[in-house]
Design an enzyme around this catalytic site. Structure first.
Site, PDB file in Angstrom:
ATOM      1  N   HIS A  89       0.811  -1.217   0.000  1.00  0.00           N
ATOM      2  CA  HIS A  89       0.000   0.000   0.000  1.00  0.00           C
ATOM      3  C   HIS A  89       0.847   1.272   0.000  1.00  0.00           C
ATOM      4  CE1 HIS A  89      -3.615   2.144   0.004  1.00  0.00           C
ATOM      5  NE2 HIS A  89      -4.317   1.427   0.854  1.00  0.00           N
ATOM      6  N   ARG A  90       2.165   1.141   0.168  1.00  0.00           N
ATOM      7  CA  ARG A  90       3.028   2.314   0.080  1.00  0.00           C
ATOM      8  C   ARG A  90       3.132   2.816  -1.357  1.00  0.00           C
ATOM      9  NH1 ARG A  90       8.399  -0.111   2.651  1.00  0.00           N
ATOM     10  NH2 ARG A  90       7.813  -1.665   1.079  1.00  0.00           N
TER      11      ARG A  90
END
Length: 463
Positions: free
Chosen positions: A436-437
């Protein structure tokens, strides 16, 4: 010259300097030239980026054997494969420091290579002394050279080694009753050359592994297997309840990777894809050697080409990389672990070549003969449990990649058509786990929509 003089060292030679010798009354002083005789370390190589230690499967050569440059010395089990280690130098295998079945850290000495036969005894003394090879005593000068001392320095140098996987046979390793025979790569190669059947042999290596000397023993007996115990057909032993079983090298690597993956913030998105058209295409071209795995990898690669962020990766937590190649790694279960052979440039390779490559990779993976670039270059990973009837599951993100897709079984489902009728369609569930980064929900949603459109209208897969 050194052998004729029965010494590993050559005396220094006095080389007068012309300029000074031309001066009357000037006495020429001999110049000291150091002569280096080498005892080199054969060290445990790093066969993958995640390898921290290696296990000695078998020694191809014995102590005292002559070695030629490029010749295999030892078979090492890494966290992913068994590899032959070769030497870049001629010499003699003077001392084995780590026996078969032993484990050594990457970079540590596992044997000593002597340059000449005269140095073998000295190398063995150093190995048995445990002081290793970091320092070597200076050799005493010969009595004839007392007036002109010779600086003789005996250095121990690290011997670079090259690592090469033994060429995999197109045929799967010998098996008996559906169970794969476990043998070292060199033993398999030797068995093929000597026409020795591996089935029916019990190896003398670690955990019953067949090693080169087992094959040689059978060949020396003229094909009679009296030299090696014959395996009896018995039921597989059960698991001993309550026993503690240490991780294998591969299991240890998997454990470390899974723990490392916990440091990455991930999320998951699922999608239902109709597979009727894909199933029909597969039935049509299956006879040409095409596999369903190759079809899924090709479809995934084409979708990734349109959504490069899903093919990206973040390694340092401060930036991410749009990978220049689309390399689809596919999880494969093998004896004692898991490995991910990589279909490189899957978006550019035709489906027939991709299928042939996949079959080759699977054979090499099960024989533990994959080379590092064949399993550690993936940019996106597929994990398919559909063949076991699993309808859906989540996969753990491998470190260093941006996403992994879990593929479930294609099953008949009752669905409502656009005209309001009830019908039957084959559908499969896919779930993508992503970093999700770098990758967000909308990125995955669009990627999955593209993937679904390719699978539901797969005409582009055969071009």
């Amino acid at each position: 010259m050194s052998r004729l003089l029965q010494t590993p060292f050559l005396p220094s030679v006095s080389l007068p300097t012309k300029t000074r010798s031309s001066v009357p009354g000037f006495r020429v002083k001999p110049r000291i030239i150091p002569i280096q005789a080498k005892i080199r370390e054969i060290f445990m190589p790093a066969l993958s980026s995640t390898m921290t230690e290696g296990k000695i499967v078998s020694w191809v050569k014995s102590e005292g054997d002559k070695l030629n440059k490029g010749e295999s010395v030892v078979v090492v089990e890494s966290d992913k494969a068994d590899m032959d280690v070769e030497t870049f130098y001629d010499g003699y295998l003077a001392a084995i420091m780590v026996e078969e079945g032993g484990v050594a850290p990457v970079g540590s000495a596992i044997a000593l290579l002597a340059e000449t036969e005269d140095e073998i005894a000295d190398a063995k003394a150093k190995a048995s002394g445990g002081g290793g090879v970091s320092q070597a005593p200076t050799s005493s000068p010969p009595t004839a050279a007392i007036e002109a001392p010779v600086a003789v320095e005996k250095k121990i140098a690290a011997a670079p080694v090259s690592v090469k996987a033994v060429a995999a046979s197109a045929v799967h390793p010998a098996s008996e009753g559906g169970k794969r025979i476990v043998a070292s790569p060199y033993a398999k190669k030797l068995a093929k050359e000597l026409k020795v059947e591996l089935a029916g042999l019990v190896g003398s290596g670690p955990m019953g592994r067949i090693v080169a000397k087992d094959v040689e023993a059978v060949a020396a007996g003229g094909g009679v297997q009296a030299a090696v115990a014959v395996k009896e057909v018995v039921a597989a032993p059960g698991v001993e309840l309550g026993s503690v079983v240490p991780f294998t090298t591969m299991q240890g690597a998997v454990s470390r990777n899974m723990v490392e993956s916990l440091t990455v913030p991930t999320f998951r998105v699922g999608y239902t894809i109709t597979t009727d058209a894909l199933d029909a295409l597969y039935k049509k071209i299956k006879s040409k050697g095409v596999t369903m795995t190759a079809l899924l990898a090709k479809a995934t690669a084409l979708a990734l080409a349109k959504h490069p962020v899903v093919n990206s990766s973040c390694r340092d937590g401060n930036s991410f990389v749009y990978n220049s190649s689309i390399n689809v790694a596919v999880a494969v279960a093998i004896d004692g672990g898991l490995i991910t052979p990589v279909l490189q440039n899957a978006d550019k390779v035709d489906i027939y070549s991709l299928s042939r490559k996949w079959k080759e990779l699977v054979d090499k993976a099960r024989a533990k003969q994959l080379q590092p670039q064949e399993y550690n270059t993936g940019t996106f990973t597929l994990s398919n449990l559909g063949m076991f009837g699993v309808d859906r599951f989540d996969a753990i993100l491998p470190p260093g990649t941006g996403a992994i897709m879990a593929v479930g079984a294609s099953q008949p489902s009752v669905v409502a058509t656009k005209d309001g009728r009830i019908g039957m369609k084959n559908q499969m569930q896919v779930n993508v786990t992503a970093d999700h980064r770098v990758i967000y929900g909308s990125d995955l949603a669009q990627f999955l929509q593209t993937l679904a459109s390719i699978i539901e209208d797969p005409k582009d897969l055969t071009f």
